[in-house]
Motif scaffolding. Structure first.
Motif, mmCIF file in Angstrom:
data_model
loop_
_atom_site.group_PDB
_atom_site.id
_atom_site.type_symbol
_atom_site.label_atom_id
_atom_site.label_comp_id
_atom_site.label_asym_id
_atom_site.label_seq_id
_atom_site.Cartn_x
_atom_site.Cartn_y
_atom_site.Cartn_z
ATOM 1 N N LEU A 272 0.814 -1.220 0.000
ATOM 2 C CA LEU A 272 0.000 0.000 0.000
ATOM 3 C C LEU A 272 0.846 1.268 0.000
ATOM 4 C CD1 LEU A 272 -2.748 -1.034 2.600
ATOM 5 C CD2 LEU A 272 -2.958 -0.956 0.107
ATOM 6 N N ILE A 273 2.168 1.127 0.176
ATOM 7 C CA ILE A 273 3.063 2.286 0.233
ATOM 8 C C ILE A 273 3.725 2.471 -1.127
ATOM 9 C CG2 ILE A 273 5.058 3.328 1.355
ATOM 10 C CD1 ILE A 273 4.466 1.606 3.785
ATOM 11 N N PRO A 274 3.410 3.513 -1.855
ATOM 12 C CA PRO A 274 3.993 3.713 -3.195
ATOM 13 C C PRO A 274 5.510 3.828 -3.132
ATOM 14 C CG PRO A 274 2.148 5.213 -2.807
ATOM 15 C CD PRO A 274 2.473 4.592 -1.488
ATOM 16 N N GLY A 275 6.171 3.170 -4.069
ATOM 17 C CA GLY A 275 7.614 3.282 -4.180
ATOM 18 C C GLY A 275 8.400 2.325 -3.321
ATOM 19 N N ILE B 170 -3.149 -1.578 -5.899
ATOM 20 C CA ILE B 170 -4.099 -0.626 -5.291
ATOM 21 C C ILE B 170 -3.579 0.807 -5.367
ATOM 22 C CG2 ILE B 170 -5.341 -0.003 -3.184
ATOM 23 C CD1 ILE B 170 -5.414 -2.957 -2.464
ATOM 24 N N PRO B 171 -2.361 1.115 -4.857
ATOM 25 C CA PRO B 171 -1.877 2.500 -5.024
ATOM 26 C C PRO B 171 -1.604 2.863 -6.478
ATOM 27 C CG PRO B 171 -0.167 1.107 -4.074
ATOM 28 C CD PRO B 171 -1.434 0.313 -4.042
ATOM 29 N N THR B 172 -1.309 1.867 -7.301
ATOM 30 C CA THR B 172 -1.112 2.152 -8.723
ATOM 31 C C THR B 172 -2.396 2.687 -9.344
ATOM 32 O OG1 THR B 172 0.601 0.460 -8.949
ATOM 33 C CG2 THR B 172 -0.520 1.156 -10.957
ATOM 34 N N ALA B 173 -3.522 2.032 -9.039
ATOM 35 C CA ALA B 173 -4.799 2.468 -9.601
ATOM 36 C C ALA B 173 -5.304 3.747 -8.959
ATOM 37 C CB ALA B 173 -5.837 1.352 -9.431
ATOM 38 N N ALA C 267 -11.218 4.965 -13.088
ATOM 39 C CA ALA C 267 -11.826 6.244 -13.454
ATOM 40 C C ALA C 267 -13.300 6.104 -13.798
ATOM 41 C CB ALA C 267 -11.071 6.876 -14.630
ATOM 42 N N ILE C 268 -13.722 4.936 -14.272
ATOM 43 C CA ILE C 268 -15.130 4.739 -14.622
ATOM 44 C C ILE C 268 -15.883 4.034 -13.503
ATOM 45 C CG2 ILE C 268 -14.635 4.707 -17.079
ATOM 46 C CD1 ILE C 268 -14.919 1.656 -17.007
ATOM 47 N N GLY C 269 -15.277 3.991 -12.323
ATOM 48 C CA GLY C 269 -15.971 3.416 -11.182
ATOM 49 C C GLY C 269 -15.953 1.904 -11.118
ATOM 50 N N ARG C 270 -15.007 1.256 -11.799
ATOM 51 C CA ARG C 270 -14.921 -0.199 -11.782
ATOM 52 C C ARG C 270 -13.609 -0.670 -11.173
ATOM 53 N NH1 ARG C 270 -18.845 -2.937 -14.305
ATOM 54 N NH2 ARG C 270 -18.141 -4.447 -12.765
ATOM 55 N N GLY C 271 -13.256 -0.099 -10.036
ATOM 56 C CA GLY C 271 -12.068 -0.548 -9.316
ATOM 57 C C GLY C 271 -12.166 -1.991 -8.870
ATOM 58 N N ASP C 272 -13.405 -2.493 -8.728
ATOM 59 C CA ASP C 272 -13.576 -3.892 -8.339
ATOM 60 C C ASP C 272 -12.993 -4.825 -9.388
ATOM 61 O OD1 ASP C 272 -15.835 -2.767 -9.860
ATOM 62 O OD2 ASP C 272 -16.589 -4.829 -9.832
ATOM 63 N N LEU C 273 -13.077 -4.443 -10.671
ATOM 64 C CA LEU C 273 -12.514 -5.273 -11.724
ATOM 65 C C LEU C 273 -10.990 -5.291 -11.674
ATOM 66 C CD1 LEU C 273 -14.746 -4.479 -14.835
ATOM 67 C CD2 LEU C 273 -14.900 -6.396 -13.244
ATOM 68 N N PHE D 35 -6.578 -10.019 0.753
ATOM 69 C CA PHE D 35 -6.393 -8.640 1.215
ATOM 70 C C PHE D 35 -6.620 -7.665 0.068
ATOM 71 C CE2 PHE D 35 -3.930 -4.864 2.167
ATOM 72 C CZ PHE D 35 -4.172 -4.642 3.517
ATOM 73 N N CYS D 36 -6.109 -8.023 -1.117
ATOM 74 C CA CYS D 36 -6.263 -7.149 -2.281
ATOM 75 C C CYS D 36 -7.733 -6.921 -2.606
ATOM 76 C CB CYS D 36 -5.531 -7.766 -3.471
ATOM 77 S SG CYS D 36 -5.625 -6.820 -4.999
ATOM 78 N N ILE D 37 -8.530 -8.003 -2.582
ATOM 79 C CA ILE D 37 -9.953 -7.877 -2.899
ATOM 80 C C ILE D 37 -10.690 -7.120 -1.803
ATOM 81 C CG2 ILE D 37 -12.087 -9.189 -3.193
ATOM 82 C CD1 ILE D 37 -10.460 -11.338 -4.591
ATOM 83 N N PHE D 38 -10.429 -7.487 -0.546
ATOM 84 C CA PHE D 38 -11.175 -6.886 0.564
ATOM 85 C C PHE D 38 -10.881 -5.395 0.705
ATOM 86 C CE2 PHE D 38 -11.555 -5.741 5.076
ATOM 87 C CZ PHE D 38 -12.874 -6.096 5.319
ATOM 88 N N VAL D 39 -9.606 -5.044 0.713
ATOM 89 C CA VAL D 39 -9.217 -3.640 0.895
ATOM 90 C C VAL D 39 -9.370 -2.863 -0.411
ATOM 91 C CG1 VAL D 39 -7.311 -2.098 1.495
ATOM 92 C CG2 VAL D 39 -7.653 -4.214 2.778
ATOM 93 N N GLY D 40 -9.006 -3.498 -1.531
ATOM 94 C CA GLY D 40 -9.045 -2.796 -2.804
ATOM 95 C C GLY D 40 -10.438 -2.364 -3.204
ATOM 96 N N ARG D 41 -11.439 -3.209 -2.976
ATOM 97 C CA ARG D 41 -12.802 -2.834 -3.337
ATOM 98 C C ARG D 41 -13.288 -1.641 -2.536
ATOM 99 N NH1 ARG D 41 -16.016 -8.614 -4.023
ATOM 100 N NH2 ARG D 41 -15.104 -9.169 -6.049
#
Length: 455
Positions: A27-30, A86-89, A110-116, A377-383
């Motif tokens: 979650l920390i960029p870089g 996640i931070p990339t998107a 950007a189109i509201g489909r971060g779940d995908l 974790f990616c699915i739970f937090v990312g969504r």
């Protein structure tokens, strides 16, 4: 020696702790898992400390501690590889691994489909784990004994790398884009020769400060990749500007799903290149798979499939790198380099096909644990973090991340690290402003490797 199954619970525990750590660093960029591995390996007597806890039934404390430490680092590597999308998107900050995933992930966000985004990454990564778990022995037999494919292609490695670079560069369809890509490749390659081949920053740092910054020449990878990818993206991002979605953003069952099998299969061969061919990163292998067909992610379904390919290459490449470490005794990333420093080649080597080494099985177990934890974790937090339409990071967040990276560069590389960082920032910013894909900055790794094999 009989396999010490009694240390497996400790390995699973440390792999779980490493997975949690990798989720947080993702979650920390870089912040790259290779950097964590290098700093982790620099702790004096680390394996002995682990060994004092897990050494059982007379097994040497240092050996058992090294195996457990390897499980922890593999856990960090694999879970981080899932979560870093996640931070990339959300923030538009890409690293060397996520450079090719930046545009498709942000397009979906950007189109509201971060779940995908998180669904595609989790699906591609977990599928790669399952496929290569079954392909473990066939790949080992093909690349090592009895077929020895790696030994046959090694004399022609420089030619193979040049061909791969030409294919990726040829993916730029206009003359102007090709020239800019070539300039990025050559300039980044010259920096790579300066840092990796001649080790000038490392020599200067040791001359001025002795062992104060004693992480080794690989510690300069942090300022290079932060300069190429993370800091320019943060500096040139649009701050808190919101992009309104074009649709409702709600997902119906089976709606807006593209093909899965084809993008997954497209990532299998490039992921093998990542694990076995030096200088080929996950992002470069993904770019290679799409350069051949001269088509990138043009709409939503393409972006979804692109991210499946990216994740399959990312996770599959890490698994193949584990196998290459045991088969040919070569480390293809910083994490495995640190593990190889802990363990001797006798512990990790796989000389006889029917008898895989215990260390490899432990590391594969850690990879499976980390993949399950990282994808969940990616699915739970990312969504939740990617819910709604895209909004860039605010000024306070951007400045905080840049300050954190500058402090991390100073800690790991010393003041000389800034002399490496700033030219890389200029080159990364020019790539963004000119509209050139930053994947061509991987010349930093490829040109020194080609020069090595040409000797």
């Amino acid at each position: 020696m009989a396999w010490p199954f009694e240390i497996l619970p400790f390995c699973a525990l440390l792999a779980t702790l490493g997975s949690v750590t990798g989720c947080l660093t993702g979650l920390i960029p870089g912040l790259h898992p290779n950097t964590i591995a290098i700093l982790f390996a620099g702790i004096p007597g680390l394996t002995l400390h682990f060994g004092e806890i897990v050494s059982l039934s007379g097994y040497q404390a240092e050996w058992s501690g090294a195996v457990v430490a390897g499980a922890f680092l593999v856990g960090v590597l694999f879970s981080h590889s899932f979560v870093e999308i996640i931070p990339t998107a959300k923030m538009g900050v890409s690293g060397d691994d996520t450079a090719v995933a930046l545009l498709p992930s942000q397009r979906l966000y950007a189109i509201g489909r971060g779940d995908l985004v998180v669904d595609a990454v989790s699906l591609g990564g977990l599928a790669a784990v399952g496929i290569f778990a079954f392909a473990l022995f066939p790949i080992r037999a093909t690349m090592g004994d009895p077929f020895g494919l790696y030994a046959h292609i090694k004399p022609f490695m420089a030619v193979l790398l040049v061909c791969i670079c030409v294919i990726v560069l040829n993916g730029e369809r206009t003359r102007g884009r090709l020239i800019r890509a070539l300039v990025l490749f050559v300039l980044s390659g010259l920096i790579g020769l300066f840092v990796l081949r001649f080790q000038v920053p490392y020599i200067v740092t040791n001359s001025l400060f002795g062992n104060v910054y004693g992480w080794g020449e690989s510690s300069f990878l942090l300022p290079v990749f932060s300069g190429f990818f993370a800091i320019p993206a943060i500096m040139l991002s649009e701050g808190g500007k919101r992009i309104e979605p074009t649709g409702s953003g709600r997902r119906e069952r089976g709606e807006n799903r593209g093909p899965v099998i084809r993008p997954l299969v497209r990532g299998l061969v490039p992921s093998i290149l990542v694990g076995w061919i030096p200088g080929i990163t996950n992002a470069y292998a993904t770019a290679l798979s799409f350069s051949i067909r001269h088509r990138g992610p043009r709409h939503m379904l393409d972006s979804y499939g692109y991210l499946i390919t990216y994740s399959a290459v990312n996770i599959g490449g890490a698994l193949n790198a584990l196998l290459a470490l045991s088969t040919i005794d070569r480390s293809r990333n910083g994490t495995l380099e640190a593990i190889a420093g802990f363990l001797s080649s006798d512990s990790t080597g796989w000389p006889t096909l029917p008898e895989p080494p215990f260390c490899l099985l432990v590391l594969l177990l850690a990879a499976c644990i980390a993949s399950v934890i990282g994808s969940a974790f990616c699915i739970f937090v990312g969504r939740r973090l990617l819910a709604g339409s895209g909004r860039g990071p605010g000024k306070r967040t951007r400045y905080s991340v840049i300050l954190f990276l500058l402090c991390l560069v100073l800690w790991s590389s010393g003041p000389v690290g800034y002399a490496v960082l700033f030219p890389c920032i200029l080159l990364g910013c020019w790539a963004i402003v000119s509209g050139s894909p930053r994947i061509h900055l991987m010349g930093f790794l490829l040109l020194p490797v080609i020069a090595y094999f040409l000797e």
